[in-house]
Motif scaffolding. Sequence first.
Motif, PDB file in Angstrom:
ATOM      1  N   ILE A 257      40.468  43.039  49.215  1.00 58.51           N
ATOM      2  CA  ILE A 257      41.681  42.760  48.449  1.00 58.51           C
ATOM      3  C   ILE A 257      41.489  41.507  47.602  1.00 58.51           C
ATOM      4  O   ILE A 257      41.851  41.478  46.422  1.00 58.51           O
ATOM      5  CB  ILE A 257      42.903  42.613  49.384  1.00 58.51           C
ATOM      6  CG1 ILE A 257      43.258  43.966  50.007  1.00 58.51           C
ATOM      7  CG2 ILE A 257      44.104  42.034  48.630  1.00 58.51           C
ATOM      8  CD1 ILE A 257      44.294  43.892  51.118  1.00 58.51           C
ATOM      9  N   SER A 258      40.926  40.470  48.192  1.00 61.24           N
ATOM     10  CA  SER A 258      40.719  39.203  47.476  1.00 61.24           C
ATOM     11  C   SER A 258      39.820  39.390  46.262  1.00 61.24           C
ATOM     12  O   SER A 258      40.059  38.793  45.213  1.00 61.24           O
ATOM     13  CB  SER A 258      40.118  38.160  48.419  1.00 61.24           C
ATOM     14  OG  SER A 258      41.015  37.867  49.475  1.00 61.24           O
ATOM     15  N   GLN A 259      38.812  40.230  46.401  1.00 64.24           N
ATOM     16  CA  GLN A 259      37.900  40.479  45.277  1.00 64.24           C
ATOM     17  C   GLN A 259      38.597  41.283  44.178  1.00 64.24           C
ATOM     18  O   GLN A 259      38.497  40.949  43.002  1.00 64.24           O
ATOM     19  CB  GLN A 259      36.655  41.210  45.758  1.00 64.24           C
ATOM     20  CG  GLN A 259      35.651  41.436  44.658  1.00 64.24           C
ATOM     21  CD  GLN A 259      34.389  42.108  45.172  1.00 64.24           C
ATOM     22  OE1 GLN A 259      34.393  42.801  46.185  1.00 64.24           O
ATOM     23  NE2 GLN A 259      33.294  41.905  44.462  1.00 64.24           N
ATOM     24  N   ARG A 260      39.318  42.325  44.562  1.00 62.90           N
ATOM     25  CA  ARG A 260      39.931  43.207  43.580  1.00 62.90           C
ATOM     26  C   ARG A 260      41.186  42.607  42.936  1.00 62.90           C
ATOM     27  O   ARG A 260      41.508  42.914  41.800  1.00 62.90           O
ATOM     28  CB  ARG A 260      40.276  44.546  44.215  1.00 62.90           C
ATOM     29  CG  ARG A 260      40.507  45.617  43.152  1.00 62.90           C
ATOM     30  CD  ARG A 260      40.783  46.988  43.697  1.00 62.90           C
ATOM     31  NE  ARG A 260      39.700  47.526  44.489  1.00 62.90           N
ATOM     32  CZ  ARG A 260      39.807  48.639  45.205  1.00 62.90           C
ATOM     33  NH1 ARG A 260      40.943  49.305  45.226  1.00 62.90           N
ATOM     34  NH2 ARG A 260      38.789  49.079  45.904  1.00 62.90           N
ATOM     35  N   CYS A 261      41.893  41.766  43.665  1.00 59.23           N
ATOM     36  CA  CYS A 261      43.148  41.179  43.166  1.00 59.23           C
ATOM     37  C   CYS A 261      42.972  39.668  42.983  1.00 59.23           C
ATOM     38  O   CYS A 261      43.809  38.881  43.439  1.00 59.23           O
ATOM     39  CB  CYS A 261      44.283  41.453  44.147  1.00 59.23           C
ATOM     40  SG  CYS A 261      44.602  43.186  44.478  1.00 59.23           S
ATOM     41  N   SER A 262      41.937  39.279  42.298  1.00 60.82           N
ATOM     42  CA  SER A 262      41.591  37.857  42.199  1.00 60.82           C
ATOM     43  C   SER A 262      42.670  36.999  41.539  1.00 60.82           C
ATOM     44  O   SER A 262      42.714  35.788  41.725  1.00 60.82           O
ATOM     45  CB  SER A 262      40.261  37.686  41.467  1.00 60.82           C
ATOM     46  OG  SER A 262      40.343  38.243  40.169  1.00 60.82           O
ATOM     47  N   ASN A 263      43.566  37.612  40.760  1.00 65.08           N
ATOM     48  CA  ASN A 263      44.646  36.856  40.125  1.00 65.08           C
ATOM     49  C   ASN A 263      45.911  36.813  40.969  1.00 65.08           C
ATOM     50  O   ASN A 263      46.959  36.374  40.493  1.00 65.08           O
ATOM     51  CB  ASN A 263      44.965  37.442  38.745  1.00 65.08           C
ATOM     52  CG  ASN A 263      43.830  37.221  37.767  1.00 65.08           C
ATOM     53  OD1 ASN A 263      43.144  36.203  37.834  1.00 65.08           O
ATOM     54  ND2 ASN A 263      43.616  38.173  36.885  1.00 65.08           N
ATOM     55  N   GLY A 264      45.832  37.281  42.202  1.00 63.09           N
ATOM     56  CA  GLY A 264      46.979  37.257  43.094  1.00 63.09           C
ATOM     57  C   GLY A 264      47.665  38.604  43.182  1.00 63.09           C
ATOM     58  O   GLY A 264      47.395  39.509  42.387  1.00 63.09           O
ATOM     59  N   ALA A 265      48.532  38.729  44.173  1.00 65.28           N
ATOM     60  CA  ALA A 265      49.225  40.004  44.398  1.00 65.28           C
ATOM     61  C   ALA A 265      50.465  39.775  45.241  1.00 65.28           C
ATOM     62  O   ALA A 265      50.620  38.728  45.880  1.00 65.28           O
ATOM     63  CB  ALA A 265      48.298  40.991  45.111  1.00 65.28           C
TER      64      ALA A 265
END
Length: 185
Positions: free
Chosen positions: A26-34
């Motif tokens: 998740i951290s890699q794919r949503c690097s701009n936050g979620a």
Amino acid sequence: MGRAQPELFASRVDIGQAVGRVAAEISQRCSNGAVLVSVLKGSLPFFADLVRAVSIAVEVDFLALSRFAPDSGRVRLVKDLDCDVAGREVVLVEGIVDTGLSLGYLKGELKRRSAASVAVATLLNRSARRILPVEPDYVGFEAPDEFFVGYGLDWAGRYRNLDKLVIGDPSLLADDPDAYVSLLY
């Protein structure tokens, strides 16, 4: 033939490793936050551990669905989000993805609210029972077609607080809901 004793599926250590792997994805794919959204109640332990393990900025929120109406496959929202998801990346966090009916409903609802994207993280993916062709994006464990309790998953409100996942016998629990209470000590 029933299961007199539950079978360990995943220990606390196994779960911790799965949480770490999912959090990294998740951290890699949503690097701009979620926005991480817990689907109550079964996802709560997984959600709490996941929120602490991600390395991105997150906002957290919660929603809850009613149980399926008999023979209908229909649910309704009983606890809605407090935040606006329009234009934001959302990760729904489930304890188990089974038929896909709840997941299909929730994804559709969040897309109607103009979420930029809707991904799904689940502790258990039990695809053998899938009715709707929806798949989670992040999976802790692929699950056999068995009945699970522990780590958020329950029988009549019991066993959510187990720090492990076990495969149990629903017919045994129907006769004695406390049959596995020794696992709590």
